[in-house]
Write an enzyme that holds these catalytic residues in place. Structure first.
Site, PDB file in Angstrom:
ATOM      1  N   ARG A 104     -68.145  -9.763   4.801  1.00  0.00           N
ATOM      2  CA  ARG A 104     -67.706 -10.119   3.737  1.00  0.00           C
ATOM      3  C   ARG A 104     -66.877 -11.299   4.572  1.00  0.00           C
ATOM      4  O   ARG A 104     -66.368 -12.090   4.855  1.00  0.00           O
ATOM      5  CB  ARG A 104     -66.750  -9.828   3.036  1.00  0.00           C
ATOM      6  N   THR A 108     -68.153 -16.838  -0.058  1.00  0.00           N
ATOM      7  CA  THR A 108     -68.273 -16.700  -1.575  1.00  0.00           C
ATOM      8  C   THR A 108     -68.499 -15.296  -1.732  1.00  0.00           C
ATOM      9  O   THR A 108     -69.165 -14.240  -2.402  1.00  0.00           O
ATOM     10  CB  THR A 108     -70.370 -16.243  -0.713  1.00  0.00           C
TER      11      THR A 108
END
Ligand code: URA
Length: 209
Positions: A104, A108
């Protein structure tokens, strides 16, 4: 819309209790995840098609059965998905194993793919995508999208525990994918952990923290 099936087999539920327990150490946790993954694979493969064949026993010719449908593939999402592979391969040794790695992006918060290695005949295989925890559903959805872009047409998603948020994400993004769970938990907490859940599946499998 894809279906959600919670596999309520007593052995799955019994073993899941020990998997959830914070007192369960790495070795036992890993063994239990393997066992539950095998039991879940047993349930998921219940509907595989068979064809009738003949086999010669020491006594006579017998009518018998063999699997006749598409070949199977297992695709763990790295890293925690790895913990479910060996148990499944014990039951389905002919399955090929692909890998999808995602992290991840801290800014963002979107999943970023860093590794994909798949069997070359992925379009001909029935795939079981595995990840112990279906939390937001972001990684699993991105992994399934990536597999579809590479030719996969037939997929199931198998997780130990899901949050309702993750289930919804997969159903919205991939209505053709059925989801198989050992448990559907209550919610996600503010850090993205499933509640009550089992903590960080990767850390508990690999002894990291
Ligand atoms: N990933 C985990 O390992 N655990 C959670 O509770 C959520 C995501």
């Amino acid at each position: 819309m894809g279906q959600v099936k919670v596999l309520n087999h007593p052995l799955i539920q019994h073993k899941l209790t020990f998997i959830r327990d914070y007192k369960t150490g790495t070795k036992a946790f890993r063994e239990l995840v393997d066992e539950v993954a095998a039991l879940m694979a047993f349930e998921i493969t219940r509907e595989l098609p068979l064809e009738e064949i003949e086999v010669e026993t020491p006594v006579t010719i017998a009518k018998a059965y063999q699997l006749s449908g598409k070949k199977l593939g297992i695709v763990p999402i790295l890293r925690a998905g790895l913990g479910m592979v060996d148990g499944m391969l014990n039951l389905i040794p002919a399955a090929k194993v692909g890998h999808v790695g995602l992290y991840r992006d801290p800014e963002t918060l979107m999943p970023v793919e860093y590794y994909v290695k798949l069997p070359s005949d992925i379009h001909e295989r029935e795939l079981i995508v595995v990840d112990p925890m279906l939390a937001t559903g972001g990684s699993a959805s991105a992994a399934i999208t990536s597999l579809k872009e590479r030719g996969a047409v037939n997929m199931k998603l198998m997780c130990l525990i899901a949050a309702p948020e993750g289930v919804k994400q997969i159903q919205d993004d991939h209505p053709d994918v059925d989801i198989y769970l050992a448990a559907l938990d209550e919610k996600l907490d503010e850090k993205g952990y499933i509640v009550p859940g089992l903590g960080d599946a990767g850390d508990r499998l690999f002894g990291t923290k």
